[in-house]
Design a protein around this motif. Structure first.
Motif, short mmCIF file in Angstrom:
data_model
loop_
_atom_site.label_atom_id
_atom_site.label_comp_id
_atom_site.label_asym_id
_atom_site.label_seq_id
_atom_site.Cartn_x
_atom_site.Cartn_y
_atom_site.Cartn_z
N PRO A 78 0.75 -1.15 0.00
CA PRO A 78 -0.06 0.08 0.02
C PRO A 78 0.80 1.42 -0.06
O PRO A 78 2.00 1.33 0.84
N GLY A 79 0.49 2.37 -0.83
CA GLY A 79 1.36 3.57 -0.86
C GLY A 79 2.42 3.58 -1.56
O GLY A 79 3.27 4.52 -1.87
N ASP A 80 2.73 2.34 -2.27
CA ASP A 80 3.96 2.22 -3.24
C ASP A 80 3.25 1.82 -4.55
O ASP A 80 2.68 0.73 -5.06
N GLU A 81 3.47 2.84 -5.68
CA GLU A 81 3.00 2.53 -7.02
C GLU A 81 4.21 2.35 -7.92
O GLU A 81 4.14 2.13 -9.19
N TRP A 100 12.14 -6.47 6.34
CA TRP A 100 11.28 -7.65 5.75
C TRP A 100 12.14 -8.18 4.75
O TRP A 100 12.76 -7.62 3.94
N PRO A 101 12.02 -9.42 4.34
CA PRO A 101 12.37 -10.19 3.37
C PRO A 101 11.92 -10.09 1.80
O PRO A 101 10.85 -9.87 1.82
N TYR A 102 13.05 -10.07 1.09
CA TYR A 102 12.44 -9.94 -0.39
C TYR A 102 13.72 -10.69 -1.25
O TYR A 102 14.92 -10.49 -0.87
N THR A 139 8.83 3.65 0.35
CA THR A 139 8.15 2.64 1.00
C THR A 139 8.24 1.42 0.27
O THR A 139 8.23 1.54 -1.00
N GLY A 140 8.21 0.35 0.72
CA GLY A 140 7.81 -0.98 0.10
C GLY A 140 8.90 -1.49 -0.76
O GLY A 140 10.12 -1.22 -0.61
N ILE A 141 8.29 -2.00 -1.97
CA ILE A 141 9.29 -2.44 -2.95
C ILE A 141 10.30 -1.35 -3.47
O ILE A 141 11.40 -1.62 -3.80
#
Length: 192
Positions: A78-81, A100-102, A139-141
């Motif tokens: 959410p919040g990451d486009e 967090w893992p990726y 944020t995020g990815i």
């Protein structure tokens, strides 16, 4: 122009990059070449050390990650486009959120992917390709891609974030990369 990607083992990948001034020679062409090289190599980010330049520039296009996701997957971030942006003279102001893992990979370390833990959020101070000052939070990815590329301008690689035992198990694959014993669909530059 498509430039060769520097392979694991080349000393520039362990060099802390330097800030540049607005009059850096042929900056616009360099940025255009970085975009062209990144897309040709099927990357989502590319840092100047990966094209044998010890300067603090990286490009990120995380929009393409979201364009290739299944509709339900997008809800996980959410919040990451995604973004398509040039980062010059970037410096981290803050890191926030849980690690967090990726599963990450790197154009300079082809055919190796590992789970890497990174914070959920990063705030950077940087200038864009017009040398306009910016402070932004990601944020995020998108934050993850930025942190991966930021590591490159700090002389770090994603494998530095994995456990020593796992890195030891990868040693022969890493040695093969540094010796040029790996086949990729893009041009590579190896340490001499």
């Amino acid at each position: 122009m498509i430039l060769p990607i520097v392979a694991y083992g080349h000393p520039i990948l362990r060099t802390i990059a330097k800030d540049i001034a607005p009059d850096y020679p042929e900056l616009n062409q360099l940025i255009a070449d970085m975009w062209e090289t990144m897309y040709y190599s099927n990357g989502v980010g590319l840092a100047a050390p990966q094209i044998n330049r010890d300067i603090r520039i990286f490009v990120v296009d995380s929009k393409q990650i979201f364009e290739n996701m299944e509709p339900g997957e997008k809800n996980e971030y959410p919040g990451d486009e995604g973004i398509r942006e040039v980062f010059i003279n970037a410096h981290i102001k803050t890191l926030n959120g849980d690690d967090w893992p990726y599963n990450e990979g790197c154009l300079s370390i082809p055919k190796i992917r590992e789970d890497v833990y990174r914070p959920e959020e990063v705030t950077l101070e940087y200038v864009d390709e017009n040398f306009e000052s910016k402070v932004a939070t990601f944020t995020g990815i998108t934050a993850r891609v930025i942190l991966h590329e930021y590591d490159h301008i700090e002389g770090k690689l994603f494998i530095d974030h994995i456990k020593p035992l796992k890195r030891k198990l990868l040693k022969s694959k890493l040695d093969d990369i540094s010796k040029g014993k790996v086949k990729v669909d893009y041009r590579m530059m190896f340490a001499k």
